[in-house]
Scaffold this active site. Structure first.
Site, PDB file in Angstrom:
ATOM      1  N   LYS A   1      -5.575 -53.498  27.634  1.00 41.94           N
ATOM      2  CA  LYS A   1      -6.753 -54.357  27.574  1.00 41.94           C
ATOM      3  C   LYS A   1      -7.326 -54.632  28.960  1.00 41.94           C
ATOM      4  O   LYS A   1      -8.503 -54.970  29.095  1.00 41.94           O
ATOM      5  CB  LYS A   1      -6.400 -55.681  26.897  1.00 41.94           C
ATOM      6  CG  LYS A   1      -6.055 -55.577  25.428  1.00 41.94           C
ATOM      7  CD  LYS A   1      -7.284 -55.435  24.563  1.00 41.94           C
ATOM      8  CE  LYS A   1      -6.946 -55.570  23.085  1.00 41.94           C
ATOM      9  NZ  LYS A   1      -8.139 -55.528  22.226  1.00 41.94           N
TER      10      LYS A   1
ATOM     11  N   ASP B   1      -6.159 -62.363  20.558  1.00 36.91           N
ATOM     12  CA  ASP B   1      -4.767 -62.530  20.154  1.00 36.91           C
ATOM     13  C   ASP B   1      -3.871 -62.622  21.378  1.00 36.91           C
ATOM     14  O   ASP B   1      -2.668 -62.794  21.254  1.00 36.91           O
ATOM     15  CB  ASP B   1      -4.315 -61.355  19.290  1.00 36.91           C
ATOM     16  CG  ASP B   1      -4.865 -61.429  17.873  1.00 36.91           C
ATOM     17  OD1 ASP B   1      -4.726 -62.492  17.252  1.00 36.91           O
ATOM     18  OD2 ASP B   1      -5.434 -60.432  17.397  1.00 36.91           O
TER      19      ASP B   1
END
Length: 401
Positions: A80, A128
């Site tokens: 990410k 998340d």
């Protein structure tokens, strides 16, 4: 090998791959080239390892397993870091260009030239854990305020990691999809800018930038291989990772691109249900999966455009095969290099091992002794307490450690 793999219940849905234009139009070759030029110029950039899991491959009867280990990525622990941070810079560049009436480049932003203006532009997202951490890191680097929304089941360890990067972290009582809605709503009310890894009607540029950033990982993997894999197992979530990798592989390998297999938790299988329905389909999450990064009930429409054309197969896996897979990587049984991985990272490997215990499912996926499988190990240890619980073989209550 843990007997959970032999007894695992996997669901299968066939895709309808018709490679056409989406792998080049939704994410263009120029999109990937731009992200490569920018991200490889960042301080601390280094390619992450492509680890050979030859021992596991021999044990389950495939020719090779190549595991792209994203744990070392920029010290943030996951792939990410490539997406949220890059997209944040792009959002800032577009907004400043509009406000100032002159082109503002990413290099201008990184140099601090517009630090005063950036200090008044707030970037927000739901997460998340890993996407929010990447966005917080990107904002910290250039001095932009950052606000991150997390749902009830996101671990406190992951929340604290974002706070340490300067983010204002807001926890809600609902699930991931509820946090997405709140982030959008409050951004609209306050004039903030959403940097999301999922797209919706009228919102496409930041998710495209996020997926373009992931292309750095795919290109590194391709350049480390001497020939195309036969298969790639890609974890689901909203679909951004899977779509980016599928597009990158198609652009790099052309007609020799590997067969794309999508893997999701059976507790959060929006892409699986989309494949069965033949269109993007939302699912209601009734229970949180241990694979926190994949707990998504609403697919990204942009990602689905690519997956509808590129994905051949869709699988769901149960949670109980995840801890044994984490331990198998960290404590190798077959002579492989030890890899410390997070719960969402091992979805592809867990599915591959379980599939190879089932002759019928192996046949459906075209897996045999000659198969060469690429896996994306999307995260390292992003929550030390959860990893410790898994390694202690405490498989109950892991999500809430």
């Amino acid at each position: 090998m843990h007997n959970a793999f032999t007894t695992a219940t996997l669901a299968y849905a066939q895709g309808n791959p018709q490679p056409s234009k989406a792998a080049f139009s939704v994410l263009s070759e120029q999109d990937f080239a731009n992200s490569w030029a920018e991200i490889t110029a960042w301080k601390g950039y280094a390619p992450t390892p492509l680890v050979s899991l030859a021992g596991i491959a021999e044990n389950i009867g495939v020719g090779a397993i190549h595991y792209k280990h994203e744990g070392p990525r920029f010290g943030l622990g996951s792939f990410k870091a490539l997406g949220g941070s890059y997209a944040a810079l792009r959002v800032l560049a577009r907004e400043l260009t509009s406000r100032l009436g002159q082109e503002v480049t990413l290099a201008d932003i990184r140099s601090g030239k517009y630090a005063g203006e950036i200090a008044n532009i707030t970037l927000v997202s739901a997460t998340d854990g890993n996407h929010g951490r990447s966005l917080a890191w990107g904002c910290q680097r250039v001095g932009a305020p950052c606000r991150i929304y997390i749902h009830a089941e996101v671990s406190e360890g992951r929340a604290e990691a974002m706070r340490e990067l300067g983010a204002d972290v807001v926890r809600i009582d609902g699930d991931y999809d509820a946090s997405v809605i709140l982030a959008k709503t409050e951004a609209e009310e306050n004039g903030w800018f959403v940097v999301s890894d999922t797209s919706w009607e009228g919102y496409t540029e930041p998710p495209r930038d996020v997926m373009a950033g992931y292309g750095v990982m795919t290109r590194e993997a391709c350049e480390a291989l001497d020939k195309a894999p036969t298969h790639v197992f890609l974890q689901g979530g909203v679909g951004g990772l899977a779509a980016s990798v599928a597009a990158g592989l198609r652009q790099y390998w052309g007609d020799a691109a590997p067969r794309v297999v999508i893997v999701e938790p059976d507790l959060a299988a929006c892409l699986f249900d989309s494949a069965k329905a033949g269109q993007p389909t939302n699912v209601a999450i009734q229970e949180e999966t241990i694979m926190a990064g994949l707990s998504c009930g609403e697919p990204s429409e942009m990602a689905w455009e690519i997956l509808a054309e590129e994905a051949s197969d869709f699988l769901t896996i149960p949670d109980n095969i995840v801890p044994p897979t984490v331990r198998l990587l960290a404590r190798p049984e077959f002579g492989d290099e030890a890899v410390e991985a997070g719960e969402s990272a091992v979805a592809g490997l867990a599915a591959l091992i379980a599939v190879r215990q089932n002759a019928g499912l192996s046949a459906k996926l075209g897996l045999d002794a000659g198969s060469r499988v690429l896996l994306i190990g999307s995260e390292g240890v992003t929550d030390a307490a959860i990893f410790a619980a898994i390694m202690a073989e405490n498989e109950k209550g892991i999500e809430h450690v």
